[in-house]
Design an enzyme around this catalytic site. Structure first.
Site, PDB file in Angstrom:
ATOM      1  N   ASN A  68       0.827  -1.196   0.000  1.00  0.00           N
ATOM      2  CA  ASN A  68       0.000   0.000   0.000  1.00  0.00           C
ATOM      3  C   ASN A  68       0.868   1.255   0.000  1.00  0.00           C
ATOM      4  O   ASN A  68       1.915   1.306   0.635  1.00  0.00           O
ATOM      5  CB  ASN A  68      -0.975   0.000   1.183  1.00  0.00           C
ATOM      6  CG  ASN A  68      -0.438   0.722   2.397  1.00  0.00           C
ATOM      7  OD1 ASN A  68      -0.463   1.954   2.468  1.00  0.00           O
ATOM      8  ND2 ASN A  68       0.080  -0.052   3.356  1.00  0.00           N
ATOM      9  N   CYS A 129       5.117   4.891   9.792  1.00  0.00           N
ATOM     10  CA  CYS A 129       4.583   4.660   8.451  1.00  0.00           C
ATOM     11  C   CYS A 129       5.704   4.774   7.422  1.00  0.00           C
ATOM     12  O   CYS A 129       6.408   5.791   7.368  1.00  0.00           O
ATOM     13  CB  CYS A 129       3.485   5.667   8.127  1.00  0.00           C
ATOM     14  SG  CYS A 129       2.802   5.461   6.464  1.00  0.00           S
TER      15      CYS A 129
END
Length: 302
Positions: A68, A129
């Site tokens: 992703n 992240c």
């Protein structure tokens, strides 16, 4: 049968947690899963202002996993409070909110605004992240910045404070957790997705505009399990283990090595009712093993 677990001062009715980024703001997954079933729901990462995220494509399936490059796209904290919190307030489960910022000050301001919302039980600091240029994993790479970030967010909120770690610091966990313990973190969620890449051979180019992306799903479970095991060995902070949990057996592995709760992420995108199925599988396992308390499983394999 007692399925309740504790994460320090936080009690959960069961150890299954919906992981950030895979159930939206809650309402999106509600048609497919009774949101009162899991022990907690983690709302997708919120920033101070609305954020567009990365350009498409954003998802790419690989063997045994999913890449992703969402880039933490979200509606911003104020719209969340107006549009989504009223729905979440109707639920009978814990509500965790993942937060992030491009600067320490932005993290602090998001935490401050969420602190006033009684129904929010915990904040999860995303410092890991792998697919944004500013924020995310960059805050995990510098011990002094991490110290400032966690300490100042701790001052800004009374909420239960979780820090989400990723694989960037695999070799020096002890230094990292000492900082987190000292600055007021109350739990860890482990792990975020792994930095990865895919190439489109026909176009002879990267699949993603950002070149790299985050790998999640079954492919990372053995790596995530080892990370949880290692962290349990160096900290007393409770850990929410996650990474490739698709079945009850996956969840049980994390509990057995010492995680006190288990995050279900990519599985929600495959089968949105996965959390309920995993919880039923844990119950069946306890029954088969003649165990009455799920806490008796935690850390049994060391």
């Amino acid at each position: 049968m007692n399925l309740s677990v504790t994460l320090g001062r936080m009690a959960l009715k069961n150890p299954v947690v919906l992981a950030s980024g895979t159930c939206g703001y809650g309402r999106e997954i509600a048609p497919y899963l009774d949101l009162n079933t899991p022990g907690a729901i983690t709302v997708k990462g919120l920033s101070l202002f609305p954020w567009e995220g990365n350009p498409p494509p954003r998802l790419f399936e690989v063997r045994a996993g999913l890449l992703n490059s969402i880039g933490l796209e979200n509606k911003g904290v104020e719209r969340f409070l107006q549009e989504d919190l009223p729905f979440l307030e109707t639920l009978d489960t814990r509500i965790f909110v993942n937060i992030w910022g491009r600067t320490v000050e932005e993290y602090i301001e998001v935490a401050r605004r969420l602190d006033a919302a009684e129904r929010i039980d915990a904040l999860e600091l995303n410092v890991s992240c792998p697919n944004v240029e500013r924020g995310g994993a960059s805050f995990l790479s510098d011990p002094e910045i991490l110290r400032e970030l966690v300490g100042r967010v701790r001052e800004a909120t009374r909420k239960f404070l979780i820090v989400k770690l990723g694989p960037a610091k695999m070799q020096d966990w002890e230094v990292t957790v000492r900082i987190l313990e000292k600055e007021g973190a109350e739990a860890l969620s482990v792990t975020n997705s792994f930095p990865a890449m895919a190439i489109d051979v026909e176009r002879m180019d990267f699949v993603f505009a950002m070149k790299s992306a985050g790998l999640s799903g079954p492919a990372i479970k053995p790596l995530a399990l080892k990370m949880v095991y290692d962290l349990v060995g160096v900290t007393e902070l409770p850990i929410i283990g996650m990474g490739g949990v698709m079945t009850a057996e996956d969840a049980l592995e994390f509990l057995l090595v010492g995680a006190r709760a288990v995050g279900v992420g990519t599985a929600n995108l495959v089968a949105p009712s996965s959390a309920a199925d995993i919880l039923e599988g844990i119950k069946a396992y306890l029954l088969r093993k003649n165990m009455e308390n799920v806490e008796d499983l935690i850390g049994k394999v060391r």
